[in-house]
Write a protein that holds these residues in place. Structure first.
Motif, PDB file in Angstrom:
ATOM      1  N   GLU A  52       0.819  -1.215   0.000  1.00  0.00           N
ATOM      2  CA  GLU A  52       0.000   0.000   0.000  1.00  0.00           C
ATOM      3  C   GLU A  52       0.854   1.268   0.000  1.00  0.00           C
ATOM      4  O   GLU A  52       0.614   2.213   0.743  1.00  0.00           O
ATOM      5  CB  GLU A  52      -0.961   0.006   1.193  1.00  0.00           C
ATOM      6  N   ILE A  53       1.853   1.282  -0.874  1.00  0.00           N
ATOM      7  CA  ILE A  53       2.761   2.423  -0.933  1.00  0.00           C
ATOM      8  C   ILE A  53       2.037   3.698  -1.368  1.00  0.00           C
ATOM      9  O   ILE A  53       2.396   4.809  -0.936  1.00  0.00           O
ATOM     10  CB  ILE A  53       3.942   2.132  -1.888  1.00  0.00           C
ATOM     11  N   ASP A  54       0.993   3.558  -2.176  1.00  0.00           N
ATOM     12  CA  ASP A  54       0.257   4.746  -2.605  1.00  0.00           C
ATOM     13  C   ASP A  54      -0.385   5.482  -1.436  1.00  0.00           C
ATOM     14  O   ASP A  54      -0.723   6.661  -1.553  1.00  0.00           O
ATOM     15  CB  ASP A  54      -0.811   4.365  -3.631  1.00  0.00           C
ATOM     16  N   PRO A  60       0.824   9.530   8.910  1.00  0.00           N
ATOM     17  CA  PRO A  60       1.852  10.263   9.661  1.00  0.00           C
ATOM     18  C   PRO A  60       2.409   9.466  10.826  1.00  0.00           C
ATOM     19  O   PRO A  60       1.696   8.711  11.481  1.00  0.00           O
ATOM     20  CB  PRO A  60       1.096  11.507  10.160  1.00  0.00           C
ATOM     21  N   ILE A  61       3.692   9.636  11.052  1.00  0.00           N
ATOM     22  CA  ILE A  61       4.329   9.082  12.237  1.00  0.00           C
ATOM     23  C   ILE A  61       4.006  10.033  13.399  1.00  0.00           C
ATOM     24  O   ILE A  61       3.966  11.255  13.227  1.00  0.00           O
ATOM     25  CB  ILE A  61       5.852   8.994  12.031  1.00  0.00           C
ATOM     26  N   LEU A  62       3.745   9.489  14.570  1.00  0.00           N
ATOM     27  CA  LEU A  62       3.459  10.325  15.731  1.00  0.00           C
ATOM     28  C   LEU A  62       4.551  11.380  15.908  1.00  0.00           C
ATOM     29  O   LEU A  62       5.736  11.095  15.713  1.00  0.00           O
ATOM     30  CB  LEU A  62       3.349   9.471  16.987  1.00  0.00           C
ATOM     31  N   ALA A  63       4.147  12.587  16.278  1.00  0.00           N
ATOM     32  CA  ALA A  63       5.052  13.732  16.291  1.00  0.00           C
ATOM     33  C   ALA A  63       6.317  13.485  17.117  1.00  0.00           C
ATOM     34  O   ALA A  63       7.432  13.803  16.679  1.00  0.00           O
ATOM     35  CB  ALA A  63       4.319  14.967  16.810  1.00  0.00           C
ATOM     36  N   ILE A 106      12.313   3.148   8.196  1.00  0.00           N
ATOM     37  CA  ILE A 106      11.962   2.706   6.846  1.00  0.00           C
ATOM     38  C   ILE A 106      10.742   3.472   6.343  1.00  0.00           C
ATOM     39  O   ILE A 106      10.702   3.925   5.192  1.00  0.00           O
ATOM     40  CB  ILE A 106      11.712   1.184   6.831  1.00  0.00           C
ATOM     41  N   GLN A 107       9.734   3.639   7.207  1.00  0.00           N
ATOM     42  CA  GLN A 107       8.539   4.393   6.822  1.00  0.00           C
ATOM     43  C   GLN A 107       8.914   5.826   6.445  1.00  0.00           C
ATOM     44  O   GLN A 107       8.473   6.336   5.405  1.00  0.00           O
ATOM     45  CB  GLN A 107       7.523   4.413   7.961  1.00  0.00           C
ATOM     46  N   SER A 108       9.718   6.471   7.281  1.00  0.00           N
ATOM     47  CA  SER A 108      10.113   7.841   7.000  1.00  0.00           C
ATOM     48  C   SER A 108      10.889   7.947   5.692  1.00  0.00           C
ATOM     49  O   SER A 108      10.688   8.879   4.901  1.00  0.00           O
ATOM     50  CB  SER A 108      10.957   8.386   8.155  1.00  0.00           C
ATOM     51  N   HIS A 109      11.765   6.988   5.454  1.00  0.00           N
ATOM     52  CA  HIS A 109      12.555   7.009   4.219  1.00  0.00           C
ATOM     53  C   HIS A 109      11.657   6.869   2.986  1.00  0.00           C
ATOM     54  O   HIS A 109      11.811   7.610   2.010  1.00  0.00           O
ATOM     55  CB  HIS A 109      13.589   5.888   4.238  1.00  0.00           C
ATOM     56  N   THR A 156      21.223  -1.584   4.728  1.00  0.00           N
ATOM     57  CA  THR A 156      21.115  -2.487   3.579  1.00  0.00           C
ATOM     58  C   THR A 156      19.660  -2.633   3.160  1.00  0.00           C
ATOM     59  O   THR A 156      19.345  -2.657   1.955  1.00  0.00           O
ATOM     60  CB  THR A 156      21.712  -3.868   3.916  1.00  0.00           C
ATOM     61  N   ALA A 157      18.745  -2.712   4.130  1.00  0.00           N
ATOM     62  CA  ALA A 157      17.312  -2.815   3.827  1.00  0.00           C
ATOM     63  C   ALA A 157      16.827  -1.569   3.092  1.00  0.00           C
ATOM     64  O   ALA A 157      16.120  -1.659   2.080  1.00  0.00           O
ATOM     65  CB  ALA A 157      16.520  -3.023   5.112  1.00  0.00           C
ATOM     66  N   ILE A 158      17.224  -0.391   3.586  1.00  0.00           N
ATOM     67  CA  ILE A 158      16.819   0.863   2.946  1.00  0.00           C
ATOM     68  C   ILE A 158      17.407   0.963   1.542  1.00  0.00           C
ATOM     69  O   ILE A 158      16.721   1.360   0.592  1.00  0.00           O
ATOM     70  CB  ILE A 158      17.259   2.055   3.816  1.00  0.00           C
ATOM     71  N   SER A 159      18.674   0.593   1.404  1.00  0.00           N
ATOM     72  CA  SER A 159      19.318   0.633   0.096  1.00  0.00           C
ATOM     73  C   SER A 159      18.649  -0.313  -0.891  1.00  0.00           C
ATOM     74  O   SER A 159      18.491   0.012  -2.071  1.00  0.00           O
ATOM     75  CB  SER A 159      20.802   0.279   0.246  1.00  0.00           C
ATOM     76  N   THR A 160      18.245  -1.486  -0.402  1.00  0.00           N
ATOM     77  CA  THR A 160      17.574  -2.463  -1.266  1.00  0.00           C
ATOM     78  C   THR A 160      16.232  -1.921  -1.757  1.00  0.00           C
ATOM     79  O   THR A 160      15.880  -2.074  -2.938  1.00  0.00           O
ATOM     80  CB  THR A 160      17.356  -3.782  -0.507  1.00  0.00           C
TER      81      THR A 160
END
Length: 320
Positions: A52-54, A60-63, A106-109, A156-160
């Protein structure tokens, strides 16, 4: 070349009205091999649907958590190059990734990737009257230490995720404030990179100010490139609006407000849980796995050579 007929309609958030340019990115990423590019595109579309990337810009991430993420995942946008490309600054050496769980980093990225592709780049395209689909990145290596291995699995996960789902989005990588530990690793990693990637990477002397001013105005220089004192790359408090890593910087304020506004719109249609977002991490390319292992091995060699055996406090390459 056969691609899904529905590509134009189901992936508007990917191509933003430029499907041909998007397909070319995937072809470049697979060295113009049509079959491999086709598979890469299909895998990416499936990943977007399944995770569900769309909808990620509506979650939002909690402040409080978001501020913690910004304080430990140092990344921001400092301006634009003279050609109109967004300038993304990354504090590689001083990012600790130790104030939140991996899922929030990961969510923020991913949210920044999607905001770049759906808002920043389309706005730049309209402003300049020509397609702008890439950015430039300035990577600050200030503070890079052997303890960086602690984050290797997450990085590595973010880069992938980037390599497989956001290919060819960076025009040039400028590396600044590189300490010895980076220089030593770069010698062994560089030969492992594809020629296409090597051509994009420029290791600049010192803070890189002189060279970077050839491609961007002073106002767009990341804060850590504006003076020779590399310590300026540190995050000096949440109130520092000149520091593009700060949660109070205009870029992060606009990004977070955009997500909150989208969440309000979505909430009026269908209730969602704030911060509820999990994503499957694709299997990394074997070449990327080899590079990660090489970096880990080289860091261990350097650590032993320099006698810093206590600096990692019993390091294990594990997630948080």
């Amino acid at each position: 070349m056969i691609f899904p007929e529905s590509f134009f309609f189901i992936s508007q958030n990917m191509h933003q009205g430029y499907p041909a340019e998007t397909l070319i990115r995937f072809l470049k990423a697979r060295d113009w091999n049509v079959a491999k590019a086709h598979k890469m595109l299909i895998d990416c579309l499936n990943w977007r649907v399944e995770n569900e990337i769309d909808n990620v810009l509506r979650k939002p991430i909690l402040a409080d958590v978001y501020r913690d993420v910004r304080d430990s995942q140092l990344i921001g946008m400092s301006g634009y190059s003279k050609e109109g490309l967004p300038v993304i600054a990354v504090g590689v050496g001083l990012s600790t990734y130790d104030k939140a769980s991996d899922k929030y980093y990961i969510q923020s990225h991913i949210q920044m990737n999607e905001y770049r592709d759906r808002v920043i780049l389309p706005t730049a395209t309209r402003k300049h009257g020509r397609y702008i689909g890439t950015c430039v990145k300035v990577l600050d290596m200030t503070g890079l230490k052997f303890s960086a291995l602690n984050q290797l699995r997450l990085l590595t996960a973010i880069s992938t995720i980037d390599d497989l789902n956001y290919p060819e989005k960076t025009d040039t990588y400028y590396i600044v404030n590189a300490p010895y530990v980076f220089s030593a690793c770069w010698k062994v990693v560089k030969p492992l990179l594809q020629e296409r990637t090597r051509r994009k990477i420029q290791v600049l002397q010192g803070c890189g100010k002189e060279e970077l001013l050839k491609v961007m105005d002073y106002a767009s220089l990341p804060h850590f490139c504006r003076k020779e004192d590399s310590k300026s790359s540190k995050h000096n408090g949440s109130g520092n609006t000149e520091n593009c890593f700060s949660s109070n910087h205009v870029f992060h304020q606009q990004l977070y407000n955009h997500i909150k506004q989208q969440a309000i719109i979505m909430e009026s249609i269908s209730p969602i849980r704030q911060g509820s977002f999990y994503v499957d991490i694709p299997e990394p390319d074997p070449g990327d796995t080899k590079i990660a292992r090489t970096i880990e091995t080289e860091f261990h060699k350097l650590e032993n050579q320099n006698g810093f055996t206590n600096s990692r406090n019993g390091l294990a390459v594990n997630g948080h």
